[in-house]
Write an enzyme that holds these catalytic residues in place. Sequence first.
Site, short mmCIF file in Angstrom:
data_model
loop_
_atom_site.label_atom_id
_atom_site.label_comp_id
_atom_site.label_asym_id
_atom_site.label_seq_id
_atom_site.Cartn_x
_atom_site.Cartn_y
_atom_site.Cartn_z
N HIS A 62 -32.61 10.69 30.75
CA HIS A 62 -33.38 9.83 31.65
C HIS A 62 -32.44 9.33 32.75
O HIS A 62 -31.41 8.73 32.47
CB HIS A 62 -33.98 8.63 30.89
CG HIS A 62 -35.25 8.98 30.18
ND1 HIS A 62 -36.23 8.05 29.92
CD2 HIS A 62 -35.71 10.15 29.69
CE1 HIS A 62 -37.25 8.63 29.30
NE2 HIS A 62 -36.95 9.92 29.14
N TYR B 268 -40.39 -1.13 31.42
CA TYR B 268 -40.19 -2.50 30.93
C TYR B 268 -41.11 -3.41 31.74
O TYR B 268 -40.97 -3.49 32.96
CB TYR B 268 -38.75 -2.94 31.14
CG TYR B 268 -37.73 -2.29 30.23
CD1 TYR B 268 -37.18 -1.05 30.51
CD2 TYR B 268 -37.29 -2.94 29.08
CE1 TYR B 268 -36.23 -0.47 29.69
CE2 TYR B 268 -36.34 -2.36 28.24
CZ TYR B 268 -35.82 -1.12 28.56
OH TYR B 268 -34.87 -0.55 27.72
N PRO C 145 -33.29 -6.35 21.66
CA PRO C 145 -33.31 -4.93 22.02
C PRO C 145 -33.70 -4.65 23.48
O PRO C 145 -33.73 -3.51 23.90
CB PRO C 145 -34.32 -4.32 21.06
CG PRO C 145 -35.10 -5.45 20.53
CD PRO C 145 -34.27 -6.67 20.63
N LYS D 1 -29.14 -1.96 23.51
CA LYS D 1 -27.70 -2.00 23.31
C LYS D 1 -27.24 -1.98 21.85
O LYS D 1 -26.10 -1.59 21.57
CB LYS D 1 -27.13 -3.27 23.96
CG LYS D 1 -27.17 -3.21 25.48
CD LYS D 1 -26.37 -2.03 26.00
CE LYS D 1 -26.64 -1.76 27.47
NZ LYS D 1 -26.24 -0.40 27.85
N TYR E 119 -27.03 -1.10 32.10
CA TYR E 119 -27.98 -0.43 31.20
C TYR E 119 -27.41 0.91 30.72
O TYR E 119 -27.55 1.27 29.55
CB TYR E 119 -29.30 -0.18 31.93
CG TYR E 119 -30.43 0.27 31.01
CD1 TYR E 119 -30.59 1.62 30.68
CD2 TYR E 119 -31.32 -0.65 30.46
CE1 TYR E 119 -31.60 2.03 29.83
CE2 TYR E 119 -32.34 -0.24 29.62
CZ TYR E 119 -32.47 1.12 29.30
OH TYR E 119 -33.47 1.52 28.45
P1 FAS Z 1 -27.65 -1.21 10.31
O1 FAS Z 1 -28.35 -2.48 9.95
O2 FAS Z 1 -28.41 -0.13 11.00
O3 FAS Z 1 -27.03 -0.53 8.99
C1 FAS Z 1 -26.43 -1.33 8.01
C2 FAS Z 1 -26.56 -0.58 6.69
O4 FAS Z 1 -25.88 -1.35 5.69
C3 FAS Z 1 -28.01 -0.44 6.23
O5 FAS Z 1 -28.27 0.89 5.88
C4 FAS Z 1 -28.11 -1.38 5.04
O6 FAS Z 1 -29.00 -0.90 4.05
C5 FAS Z 1 -26.69 -1.39 4.53
N1 FAS Z 1 -26.35 -2.60 3.77
C6 FAS Z 1 -26.77 -3.87 4.01
N2 FAS Z 1 -26.24 -4.70 3.09
C7 FAS Z 1 -25.47 -3.93 2.25
C8 FAS Z 1 -24.69 -4.20 1.11
N3 FAS Z 1 -24.58 -5.44 0.64
N4 FAS Z 1 -24.04 -3.18 0.51
C9 FAS Z 1 -24.14 -1.91 1.00
N5 FAS Z 1 -24.88 -1.58 2.08
C10 FAS Z 1 -25.54 -2.59 2.69
N6 FAS Z 1 -31.29 -1.51 18.83
C11 FAS Z 1 -31.60 -0.89 20.00
O7 FAS Z 1 -30.68 -0.51 20.74
N7 FAS Z 1 -32.92 -0.70 20.36
C12 FAS Z 1 -33.96 -1.10 19.53
O8 FAS Z 1 -35.12 -0.92 19.86
C13 FAS Z 1 -33.68 -1.72 18.31
N8 FAS Z 1 -34.69 -2.09 17.45
C14 FAS Z 1 -34.37 -2.71 16.27
C15 FAS Z 1 -35.37 -3.13 15.34
C16 FAS Z 1 -35.02 -3.77 14.14
C17 FAS Z 1 -36.10 -4.21 13.16
C18 FAS Z 1 -33.67 -4.04 13.86
C19 FAS Z 1 -33.29 -4.78 12.58
C20 FAS Z 1 -32.67 -3.63 14.75
C21 FAS Z 1 -33.02 -2.96 15.95
N9 FAS Z 1 -32.05 -2.53 16.85
C22 FAS Z 1 -32.32 -1.91 18.02
C23 FAS Z 1 -30.69 -2.71 16.56
C24 FAS Z 1 -30.28 -1.60 15.62
O9 FAS Z 1 -30.56 -0.34 16.21
C25 FAS Z 1 -28.85 -1.85 15.30
O10 FAS Z 1 -28.09 -2.19 16.43
C26 FAS Z 1 -28.21 -0.69 14.59
O11 FAS Z 1 -29.00 -0.33 13.50
C27 FAS Z 1 -26.82 -1.15 14.18
O12 FAS Z 1 -26.33 -0.25 13.29
P2 FAS Z 1 -25.40 -0.74 12.07
O13 FAS Z 1 -24.40 -1.68 12.58
O14 FAS Z 1 -25.02 0.51 11.37
O15 FAS Z 1 -26.38 -1.64 11.15
C1 PHB Z 2 -37.12 2.22 21.75
O1 PHB Z 2 -37.50 3.32 22.20
O2 PHB Z 2 -37.30 1.88 20.55
C2 PHB Z 2 -36.45 1.23 22.68
C3 PHB Z 2 -36.08 1.66 23.95
C4 PHB Z 2 -35.46 0.76 24.80
C5 PHB Z 2 -35.23 -0.55 24.38
C6 PHB Z 2 -35.61 -0.96 23.10
C7 PHB Z 2 -36.23 -0.06 22.24
O3 PHB Z 2 -34.64 -1.44 25.21
#
Ligand code: FAS
Ligand code: PHB
Length: 392
Positions: free
Chosen positions: A72, A200, A292, A296, A384
Amino acid sequence: MRTQVAIIGAGPAGLTLGRLLEKAGIDAVIVERKSADYVLSRIRAGVLEQASVELLSSIGVDTRMNAEGIIHEGVELSFDGDMLRIDFEGLIGRHVMVYGQTEVTRDLMDARIQTGGKTVYEAEDVEILDFDTATPRVRYRKDGETYEIACDFIAGCDGFHGVSRQSVPEAALKIYERVYPFGWLGVLVEQPPVAEELIYAHHHRGFALCSMRSHTRSRYYVQVDAAEKVEDWSDDTFWDELRARLNPEVAEALKTGPSIEKSIAPLRSFVAEPVRFNSLFLAGDAAHIVPPTGAKGLNMAIHDVGLLASALTEYYAEKSEAGLDAYSEKLLANTWRTERFSWWMTQLLHTFPETGPFGRKIQRADFDYLKASIHARRTLAENYTGFRPEAG
Ligand code: FAS
Ligand code: PHB
């Protein structure tokens, strides 16, 4: 069991770190509390910065991403129906890649299976022990047995609710947090995206985002009050609300259908300082959370583990602790830059009733400045697509 680095968490941070260490010849074991299927079932991020794509390519997990990811070169902002394109390529010669976090995670899992890297899934009662010494340990239970891993370092990649940060004495941590009074209700649908690029949208009814996972699968979000429950939102209610917040021509073009996933994500800004505690290093969501809006969270996680892997490689290759000693300061410099941008995008695009008519006029003025100034658009584009400070 003994290893050089014990990684807690098999999300994108933990799996990317495991792959980076493998490439550097450093032994690591990943301990994950959920099953691999559960990890893959979480629908999260959708946008990769160019730097994230380059790092994933450097560790050989880019085949599917290059085949299925979508480049993109810009995004659309919509402000009460007024549209403004931010032309990344034209403004700063950079782009982003649309490729879901689920797919990144799947690619990393497949790569680890191929190399035989040890990952313990469904580990229960994970504890991190003696991380304030040079002989840290990880203890967990699996199938009724208790296991212990002796290691040199522990990487806390276990997300916001993980055990790593929560094992650090409160007095050793400084927490910075802003909880927003709203969340994002997200829907995944097997329909072509409404537009070629992300939209957005700011609207007086609330924020909306039109995103995608492929040319046939779309991801949409609407801002909802933090107290809302996903079961109170039928698909029809969601589509009606999304249409109401979009530019009328875009709303007209929207292709709806039954949701294949629907969930509400809370929004917060969160930073823990510092992120190193002797042999324990926090990375990704374990160290910080961003709303989000700036796309990032996933990119910060990949940035963090790239930094940590370099420091660990330097330690084992040159017996130098310079990288390890600089880890926290370098990670937090990038974290605060990105927290600011994610906060600013959130402030610009969401409705904040408490800021009243004056707040809405300021948001409009911010949007009008973007329309009027190439420098304002360049700043948004630079952040971005992934700001990297100039050398020196
Ligand atoms: P993660 O949370 O992905 O991974 C951590 C891992 O550790 C998980 O698999 C968990 O099961 C495990 N864990 C937890 N406790 C533990 C323990 N005690 N022992 C062993 N393992 C354990 N980011 C974006 O850029 N765009 C988005 O749209 C977006 N949407 C999101 C929606 C939601 C609901 C959430 C919660 C986050 C969102 N994020 C988004 C942010 C997300 O993408 C995170 O930045 C990304 O998953 C970060 O990755 P990790 O740091 O690996 O953490
Ligand atoms: C998504 O596609 O899930 C998405 C894209 C951009 C954002 C957040 C979420 O800023």
